[in-house]
Design an enzyme around this catalytic site. Structure first.
Site, PDB file in Angstrom:
ATOM      1  N   ASP A   1      13.590 -12.031 -12.325  1.00  0.00           N
ATOM      2  CA  ASP A   1      14.263 -12.070 -11.021  1.00  0.00           C
ATOM      3  C   ASP A   1      15.778 -12.058 -11.222  1.00  0.00           C
ATOM      4  OD1 ASP A   1      14.701 -12.335  -8.316  1.00  0.00           O
ATOM      5  OD2 ASP A   1      13.381 -14.046  -8.057  1.00  0.00           O
TER       6      ASP A   1
ATOM      7  N   HIS B   1      10.061 -21.335  -4.698  1.00  0.00           N
ATOM      8  CA  HIS B   1      10.909 -20.265  -5.266  1.00  0.00           C
ATOM      9  C   HIS B   1      11.998 -19.992  -4.230  1.00  0.00           C
ATOM     10  CE1 HIS B   1      11.281 -16.284  -7.530  1.00  0.00           C
ATOM     11  NE2 HIS B   1      11.923 -16.007  -6.411  1.00  0.00           N
TER      12      HIS B   1
ATOM     13  N   CYS C   1      17.058  -9.650  -5.078  1.00  0.00           N
ATOM     14  CA  CYS C   1      16.091  -8.559  -5.019  1.00  0.00           C
ATOM     15  C   CYS C   1      16.762  -7.366  -4.364  1.00  0.00           C
ATOM     16  CB  CYS C   1      14.878  -9.003  -4.215  1.00  0.00           C
ATOM     17  SG  CYS C   1      13.666  -7.695  -4.011  1.00  0.00           S
TER      18      CYS C   1
ATOM     19  N   ASN D   1      18.534 -17.077  -7.553  1.00  0.00           N
ATOM     20  CA  ASN D   1      17.625 -18.216  -7.433  1.00  0.00           C
ATOM     21  C   ASN D   1      18.394 -19.517  -7.568  1.00  0.00           C
ATOM     22  OD1 ASN D   1      15.961 -15.952  -9.083  1.00  0.00           O
ATOM     23  ND2 ASN D   1      14.637 -17.087  -7.723  1.00  0.00           N
TER      24      ASN D   1
HETATM   25  P1  HMG Z   1       4.981   3.900  -4.944  1.00  0.00           P
HETATM   26  O1  HMG Z   1       6.051   4.901  -5.013  1.00  0.00           O
HETATM   27  O2  HMG Z   1       4.382   3.647  -3.622  1.00  0.00           O
HETATM   28  O3  HMG Z   1       3.758   4.102  -5.899  1.00  0.00           O
HETATM   29  O4  HMG Z   1       5.534   2.546  -5.572  1.00  0.00           O
HETATM   30  P2  HMG Z   1       3.226   5.276  -6.790  1.00  0.00           P
HETATM   31  O5  HMG Z   1       1.915   4.799  -7.245  1.00  0.00           O
HETATM   32  O6  HMG Z   1       3.362   6.554  -6.052  1.00  0.00           O
HETATM   33  O7  HMG Z   1       4.230   5.266  -8.045  1.00  0.00           O
HETATM   34  C1  HMG Z   1       5.537   5.782  -8.039  1.00  0.00           C
HETATM   35  C2  HMG Z   1       5.998   5.964  -9.454  1.00  0.00           C
HETATM   36  O8  HMG Z   1       6.064   4.695 -10.093  1.00  0.00           O
HETATM   37  C3  HMG Z   1       5.049   6.792 -10.302  1.00  0.00           C
HETATM   38  O9  HMG Z   1       5.857   7.445 -11.266  1.00  0.00           O
HETATM   39  C4  HMG Z   1       4.207   5.771 -10.987  1.00  0.00           C
HETATM   40  O10 HMG Z   1       3.663   6.201 -12.207  1.00  0.00           O
HETATM   41  C5  HMG Z   1       5.220   4.681 -11.242  1.00  0.00           C
HETATM   42  P3  HMG Z   1       6.154   9.009 -11.132  1.00  0.00           P
HETATM   43  O11 HMG Z   1       4.795   9.652 -11.235  1.00  0.00           O
HETATM   44  O12 HMG Z   1       6.775   9.206  -9.787  1.00  0.00           O
HETATM   45  O13 HMG Z   1       7.058   9.292 -12.284  1.00  0.00           O
HETATM   46  N1  HMG Z   1       4.601   3.377 -11.291  1.00  0.00           N
HETATM   47  C6  HMG Z   1       4.834   2.501 -12.249  1.00  0.00           C
HETATM   48  N2  HMG Z   1       5.628   2.534 -13.327  1.00  0.00           N
HETATM   49  C7  HMG Z   1       5.630   1.449 -14.111  1.00  0.00           C
HETATM   50  N3  HMG Z   1       4.921   0.362 -13.856  1.00  0.00           N
HETATM   51  C8  HMG Z   1       4.138   0.285 -12.790  1.00  0.00           C
HETATM   52  C9  HMG Z   1       4.078   1.398 -11.946  1.00  0.00           C
HETATM   53  N4  HMG Z   1       3.388   1.642 -10.815  1.00  0.00           N
HETATM   54  C10 HMG Z   1       3.715   2.866 -10.441  1.00  0.00           C
HETATM   55  N5  HMG Z   1       3.460  -0.813 -12.536  1.00  0.00           N
HETATM   56  C11 HMG Z   1       5.274   0.373  -6.535  1.00  0.00           C
HETATM   57  C12 HMG Z   1       4.779   1.372  -5.531  1.00  0.00           C
HETATM   58  C13 HMG Z   1       4.606  -0.950  -6.254  1.00  0.00           C
HETATM   59  C14 HMG Z   1       4.935   0.857  -7.922  1.00  0.00           C
HETATM   60  C15 HMG Z   1       6.819   0.259  -6.406  1.00  0.00           C
HETATM   61  O14 HMG Z   1       7.157   0.083  -5.071  1.00  0.00           O
HETATM   62  C16 HMG Z   1       7.331  -0.866  -7.219  1.00  0.00           C
HETATM   63  O15 HMG Z   1       7.345  -0.817  -8.428  1.00  0.00           O
HETATM   64  N6  HMG Z   1       7.804  -1.954  -6.557  1.00  0.00           N
HETATM   65  C17 HMG Z   1       8.243  -3.139  -7.242  1.00  0.00           C
HETATM   66  C18 HMG Z   1       9.517  -3.605  -6.622  1.00  0.00           C
HETATM   67  C19 HMG Z   1       9.977  -4.871  -7.303  1.00  0.00           C
HETATM   68  O16 HMG Z   1       9.784  -5.063  -8.484  1.00  0.00           O
HETATM   69  N7  HMG Z   1      10.635  -5.751  -6.517  1.00  0.00           N
HETATM   70  C20 HMG Z   1      11.156  -6.970  -7.007  1.00  0.00           C
HETATM   71  C21 HMG Z   1      10.111  -7.971  -7.325  1.00  0.00           C
HETATM   72  S1  HMG Z   1       9.558  -8.872  -5.915  1.00  0.00           S
HETATM   73  C22 HMG Z   1      10.700 -10.136  -5.775  1.00  0.00           C
HETATM   74  O17 HMG Z   1      11.720 -10.100  -6.350  1.00  0.00           O
HETATM   75  C23 HMG Z   1      10.332 -11.326  -4.949  1.00  0.00           C
HETATM   76  C24 HMG Z   1       9.944 -12.516  -5.816  1.00  0.00           C
HETATM   77  O18 HMG Z   1      10.980 -12.882  -6.677  1.00  0.00           O
HETATM   78  C25 HMG Z   1       9.635 -13.701  -4.923  1.00  0.00           C
HETATM   79  C26 HMG Z   1      10.700 -13.925  -3.880  1.00  0.00           C
HETATM   80  O19 HMG Z   1      11.885 -14.040  -4.178  1.00  0.00           O
HETATM   81  O20 HMG Z   1      10.261 -13.976  -2.714  1.00  0.00           O
HETATM   82  C27 HMG Z   1       8.710 -12.236  -6.631  1.00  0.00           C
HETATM   83 MG    MG Z   2      12.841 -13.978  -6.129  1.00  0.00          MG
END
Ligand code: HMG
Ligand code: MG
Length: 632
Positions: free
Chosen positions: A27, A234, A267, A276
């Site tokens: 994060d 969190h 984020c 955080n």
């Molecule tokens: P999408 O575009 O809807 O999905 O993304 P997709 O399946 O079409 O995939 C797009 C591309 O990503 C493809 O690559 C996939 O292969 C690749 P391309 O063919 O275009 O070259 N891909 C991946 N690559 C690596 N690892 C993977 C993966 N999955 C797909 N796992 C998706 C959907 C969920 C993948 C995207 O939106 C994403 O990665 N989101 C994550 C965003 C993120 O990390 N946000 C921050 C974390 S959450 C947070 O911070 C909150 C938290 O701290 C708690 C709080 O504070 O409340 C947890």
């Molecule tokens: Mg967070």
């Protein structure tokens, strides 16, 4: 390597009264724009491990387009140091410390889980927003789709022997949809626990909640059958409530909290959200309340300072900053050299007090010397004594080859109020002899600084006037706090900025200096930064000392004699641009750098043998050790 052993619940794994999940490497870093080298990430994890933390979320395996900063997650997971750590945790007979350390990895879908599994990861975290707007922005899915993904990931992970942690985001508000209904949070928490998460971390992603909100939500969740042992907190710190929220949640019965060292975090899909809660702040708070966290606060503070320096950002941990300052304080009070203690700084420099007089304190750290003007009650005005001491110091340092850099900074609110104009001390309206002596003193001081073979850096902690401006601009480089102003106030008093004009005109340029002299107005640090004659502006005076240390440390890639030659080239370009003296001077310097026994024999050799560049500070120190103990 697939994991096969089902891990114990973390609540039983550690004896600490409060369990802290360090989310800094994930994060904390995910929203940093500038690419952070993999080695820095690995070192951060390694340093965090040594603080006694029980859980460190080390990265996320998400789309590299969504989070470019963590695109190196595969390389990080595959790194030998991480693999060793994972393997150690796998062996049930190892020591409690290593056995209890958990290294969860955030995954959004099966693809992420598969990569985690391929790298032997033993714990993953899934995340679902309570709200539709953030869910769409964050994972391109509705809440229900997110829950379905979390279900399939958790099922697959648990059947492979992993433990799974859950996050619910936007517990109080969503950046697009506004306030979050409590029932929406309950729905996600329930599903995540039902599908097999051992606990759900309640994420105030936007950092908008307050302790009253925390209490309301927790009471609502408890009333609906979710026990405190199934929940973690969190909290992001956008409104400065994160630590208070943690405390409130603790009082309501929660015992697990996420935080980031140095308060890193945010984020990219929650614009404006801050980092955080800082891990140092939580450890400080809990330890003082008699709740064991199992974390070594002193070591943690060092990590916070270290990573903030690496990212070139202020340390957001209030406890971290305060404890660092406190550690530095005893040496600032030291009255004699014999009693001098170290000042540890965030960039890893330790300054030893080497001399102290009425007006100056001098510190040394390796090849660096730091001169602190120490008459804050007089605004650090250039008294006769201070001018003499400064001049003597620069003269003595000139031939000291064990010193590569000299920094000048000040104690108190002002950097330097300029020529001492106090009643009875001012040389104005006295005899020609007095006037000549003052001219000679000032000109000699500025010349001594200007001709120093070392790199000179002014770390300007606040306003400077007249001669104080000269002091800063006779130096090679300047960094300043944002409260810094430079006022050529002479004309207001019927004077003119005589001796200093040589340096101010050279650095500021003619039209700008003319206007500043004629208006006698305060020129801001920001203006000088935009002119390129202040290298860096930091938020406040507190930030200045670590920024100076970082800058000095950065300079060690340049060889000392080469730096001195660079300074001479610049001087030639200023005093004799295009003329024969410049040509001649360049030729002399050319010959000097080509000498067989010059620094180039070391620098070029390393380059040609494709070895790492030399550590010039180390070379300088070992050479000076060989030639006897330097005076300073
Ligand atoms: P999408 O575009 O809807 O999905 O993304 P997709 O399946 O079409 O995939 C797009 C591309 O990503 C493809 O690559 C996939 O292969 C690749 P391309 O063919 O275009 O070259 N891909 C991946 N690559 C690596 N690892 C993977 C993966 N999955 C797909 N796992 C998706 C959907 C969920 C993948 C995207 O939106 C994403 O990665 N989101 C994550 C965003 C993120 O990390 N946000 C921050 C974390 S959450 C947070 O911070 C909150 C938290 O701290 C708690 C709080 O504070 O409340 C947890
Ligand atoms: Mg967070």
């Amino acid at each position: 390597m697939r994991a096969s052993r089902i891990l114990s619940s973390p609540a039983t794994a550690r004896a600490a009264a409060v369990r802290i999940v360090e989310v800094g490497p994930r994060d904390g870093l995910q929203n940093v724009k500038k690419t952070i080298p993999l080695t820095t990430k690995l070192e951060l994890i390694s340093r965090l491990r040594q603080t006694g933390l029980g859980a460190i979320e080390i990265t996320s395996v998400v789309s590299p387009r969504a989070i470019p900063q963590l695109a190196d997650c595969r390389a990080l997971l595959a790194d030998e140091s991480i693999q060793t750590q994972i393997r150690q945790n796998d062996s049930s007979g190892s020591s409690p410390n290593t056995n209890s350390l958990r290294l969860p990895v955030l995954v959004p879908n099966l693809k992420g889980l598969e990569i985690a599994l391929q790298n032997g990861v033993r714990e993953v975290a899934v995340f679902v927003s309570a709200t539709e707007g953030f869910s769409k922005a964050n994972i391109n899915a509705t809440v229900d789709q997110g829950l379905a993904r979390a279900r399939e990931v958790t099922q697959r992970a648990t059947s492979a022997g992993l433990v799974v942690r859950g996050y619910v985001s936007c517990i109080f508000a969503d950046p697009f949809d506004g306030p979050t209904p409590q029932s929406a949070v309950l729905k996600v928490v329930r599903v995540l626990l039902d599908v097999g998460c051992y606990e759900v971390s309640l994420g105030d992603t936007l950092g908008v909640g307050s302790p009253a909100d925390v209490k309301n939500l927790l009471e609502y969740l408890f009333a609906n059958g979710i026990g405190p042992s199934k929940l973690a907190g969190h909290f992001h710190d956008t409104y400065g409530q994160a630590v208070a929220n943690v405390w409130q949640a603790y009082r309501c019965g929660l015992r697990a909290f996420d935080s980031s060292v140095g308060g890193l975090g945010g984020c990219p899909f929650a614009p404006g959200a801050k980092g955080n809660a800082a891990t140092e702040d939580l450890v400080y708070m809990f330890e003082r309340a008699g709740c064991d966290t199992g974390v070594d606060l002193e070591k943690l503070v060092e990590v916070g300072n270290w990573i903030s320096a690496q990212l070139d950002k202020p340390n957001e941990s209030r406890a971290g900053v305060a404890l660092t300052a406190k550690k530095a304080l005893p040496s600032l009070k030291a009255k004699t050299v014999g009693q001098a203690r170290d000042i540890a700084s965030s960039a890893g420099l330790t300054w030893k007090l080497v001399s102290e007089t009425e007006s100056l304190r001098v510190y040394r750290s390796g090849v660096n010397l730091k001169v602190v003007l120490n008459q804050p009650k007089k605004g650090n005005a250039l008294t006769v004594a201070m001018i003499h001491e400064l001049t003597r110091l620069f003269r003595e340092t000139k031939s000291n080859r064990s010193i590569s850099r000299v920094a000048i900074t000040s104690e108190g609110r002002y950097f330097c109020a300029g020529m001492d104009l106090g009643k009875g001390t001012s040389p104005v309206a006295q005899s020609q002899q007095v006037s000549d002596a003052q001219y000679e003193r000032l000109a000699t001081l500025f010349r001594a600084i200007d001709t120093a073979p070392q790199v000179t850096v002014a770390a300007i902690n606040g306003p400077a006037f007249g001669g104080g401006v000269g002091l800063a601009f006779a130096c090679d480089v300047r960094i300043a706090s944002s409260s810094t102003t430079m006022t050529l106030s002479e004309a207001k008093l019927g004077l003119c900025p005589a001796t200093i004009s040589k340096y101010v005109v050279r650095e500021w340029g003619l039209p700008f200096t003319r206007e500043a002299m004629l208006s006698a107005r305060p020129v801001t640090a920001a203006e000088l930064h935009s002119l390129g004659c202040v290298t860096k502006v930091v938020a406040d005076a507190e930030e200045l000392s670590p920024a100076l240390d970082r800058y000095l440390t950065q300079l060690k890639i340049s060889a000392p004699e080469a730096s001195s030659m660079c300074k001479q080239l610049i001087k030639l370009g200023w005093t004799n641009p295009g003329g024969p003296e410049q040509e001649q001077g360049i030729k002399q310097l050319f010959d000097r750098m080509m000498r067989p026994d010059g620094e180039a024999s070391i620098g070029l050799k390393a380059f040609q043998e494709t070895r790492r560049p030399p550590d010039w500070d180390e070379i300088t120190m070992s050479r000076s050790a060989a030639t006897g103990k330097p005076k300073l």
